[in-house]
Design an enzyme around this catalytic site. Structure first.
Site, PDB file in Angstrom:
ATOM      1  N   LYS A  78       0.838  -1.200   0.000  1.00  0.00           N
ATOM      2  CA  LYS A  78       0.000   0.000   0.000  1.00  0.00           C
ATOM      3  C   LYS A  78       0.870   1.247   0.000  1.00  0.00           C
ATOM      4  O   LYS A  78       1.864   1.329   0.732  1.00  0.00           O
ATOM      5  CB  LYS A  78      -0.898  -0.038   1.237  1.00  0.00           C
ATOM      6  N   SER A 152      -9.346   2.151   2.576  1.00  0.00           N
ATOM      7  CA  SER A 152      -8.355   2.815   1.748  1.00  0.00           C
ATOM      8  C   SER A 152      -7.334   1.879   1.116  1.00  0.00           C
ATOM      9  O   SER A 152      -6.564   2.293   0.253  1.00  0.00           O
ATOM     10  CB  SER A 152      -7.618   3.881   2.559  1.00  0.00           C
ATOM     11  N   SER A 176      -9.986   0.097   6.812  1.00  0.00           N
ATOM     12  CA  SER A 176      -9.322   0.203   5.515  1.00  0.00           C
ATOM     13  C   SER A 176      -8.744  -1.090   4.974  1.00  0.00           C
ATOM     14  O   SER A 176      -8.354  -1.145   3.805  1.00  0.00           O
ATOM     15  CB  SER A 176      -8.213   1.255   5.575  1.00  0.00           C
TER      16      SER A 176
END
Length: 444
Positions: A78, A152, A176
């Site tokens: 990420k 996210s 997330s």
């Protein structure tokens, strides 16, 4: 010819250790899949093709495969975690475009275990929202590319669901990991506080934890063990499982398919011998306000050193709303009150089972160009079930279980007391055995 894209991390690492395939062959095949599919999915912000092949050769030269639980396994990271030699943009034009001089501790642990970082995945700006879109890219759900992958950690989830990597690294400050995992039919674990090192960077006042995104419980356990530096052995015994179909936030409801999935999962656990009963945690009426204050204050702290003129409007508003609450949130009093309120419930029950989401993800698109209130309402309406467990700091999982009318995956959430990660993984394994989900989306 054996195809390695779409295989699990456990299968790949076993094949590499047994010298049935080389790390370069595995990585090259996954890079080819990324090149073929990512234009439609939008998982990656940056692909490290040349560097990844060189690092695969370095893994091959180590010669200690038996000591490498992730030998030759491609992994995506990420884009809010530093990867040595790459910039960390956190989905924003306001962040500096300069290479990191060292890996985040979680990235370093994956590499030490033999994994190869093939790229950095898209996130919404500052990892704020439950849809992954922004000036650096839009991540779509591989099961239905008209829909958002979630956020996210949406890019990481999309990469795994499309078979571009077998596992990916993400983090979870208000859902997330669990939100995109539930959208994309993946297994994830948000570990409890202190299980995986947080390292440098934002933790949203201790609410955010790093964890795996995987297609199987076995891979999630394997990757979490590497990240935590400890084994999570299977085995749970008979557990007291509470099933709740109620949204924690007043004014939001759970749609029928997601409630049905939780009921079906409860039936599986009951037939497996667990003590299962309906019971709702005593969520306070103020939980929506508490969640909003913490959510916005985390963004305010992250945005403090950035040029507001380079942030998107929804992020600027989110940070402005949270600015007055930073000191209050930093004290931790609100989180401690919630823990104290919920602890008696978890003294009576070992595990809480809920739907993972309240409804399917929003359409994929430029949500970063739309108003803050519209983003807030859409995010809250579809993902109200994840924030309480960031506030308490307790472990929680998302596990695919069933199918929506559209054919996309449906998922449930498992929550436990501190230290119960192995217990949750064991229950997730029982659900997976009863209703296994297809590993990768048919995006070919």
């Amino acid at each position: 010819m054996t195809t390695w894209a779409g295989r699990t991390a456990a299968e790949i690492s076993a094949a590499v250790r047994e010298k049935r395939v080389t790390p370069r062959e595995v990585v090259a095949e996954h890079l080819a899949r990324i090149e073929r599919l990512d234009g439609r999915v939008g998982a990656f912000r940056a692909v490290r093709a040349r560097a990844a092949l060189a690092e695969a050769d370095e893994v091959a030269a180590r010669g200690d495969f038996r000591e490498l639980p992730l030998a030759g396994v491609p992994v995506a990271v990420k884009d809010n975690l530093p990867v040595r030699g790459e910039s960390t943009r956190v989905g924003s034009a306001a962040t500096p475009d300069r290479p990191a001089d060292r890996d985040h501790v979680t990235v370093a642990r994956l590499r030490a275990a033999g994994a190869v970082v093939v790229g950095l995945t898209n996130v919404p700006e500052l990892c704020v929202f439950g849809t992954t879109d922004g000036v650096l890219g839009v991540s779509r759900n591989p099961w239905d590319t008209s829909r958002s992958a979630g956020g996210s950690s949406g890019g990481s989830a999309a990469a795994v669901a499309a078979g571009m990597v077998p596992i990916a690294l993400g983090n979870d400050g208000m859902g997330s990991l669990r939100i995109p995992a539930a959208n994309c039919g993946l297994v994830t674990v948000k570990p409890g506080r202190g299980v995986v090192p947080t390292g440098d960077g934002s933790t949203w006042f201790g609410m955010a934890e790093h964890g795996p995104l995987a297609t199987t419980v076995e891979d999630a356990r394997l990757m979490l063990s590497v990240l935590a530096g400890t084994e999570f052995a299977p085995g749970a015994g008979t557990l007291r499982v509470a099933v709740s179909l109620r949204s924690p936030l007043l004014g939001t409801t759970v749609s029928r398919p997601f409630a049905a999935a939780a009921r079906d999962a409860a039936g599986v656990l009951m037939r497996a011998g667990h003590q299962v009963r309906r019971a709702d945690p005593p969520y306070p009426a103020s939980l929506a306000t508490t969640s909003l204050i913490h959510w916005t204050a985390g963004t305010a702290a992250d945005a403090r050193a950035l040029d507001p003129g380079r942030l998107t409007r929804r992020t600027r508003v989110h940070a402005r709303v949270g600015r007055p609450f930073v000191r209050t949130v930093a004290s931790g009093e609100g989180r401690e009150k919630l823990r104290q309120r919920l602890e008696p419930f978890f003294a009576e029950h070992d595990v809480l089972l809920t739907p993972a989401l309240a409804r399917r993800s929003p359409e994929a698109g430029p949500w970063h160009e739309r108003g803050w209130l519209r983003n807030l309402l859409v995010n809250t309406a579809y993902s109200p079930l994840t924030p309480p467990w960031n506030l308490t700091g307790w472990p929680a999982m998302a596990v695919p279980f069933g199918t929506l009318p559209s054919g996309a995956p449906c998922s449930v959430q498992l929550v436990g007391r501190p230290g119960s990660e192995a217990r949750l993984l064991a229950l997730a394994g029982q659900l997976e055995a009863r209703k296994p989900w297809r590993r990768t989306a048919p995006v070919d």
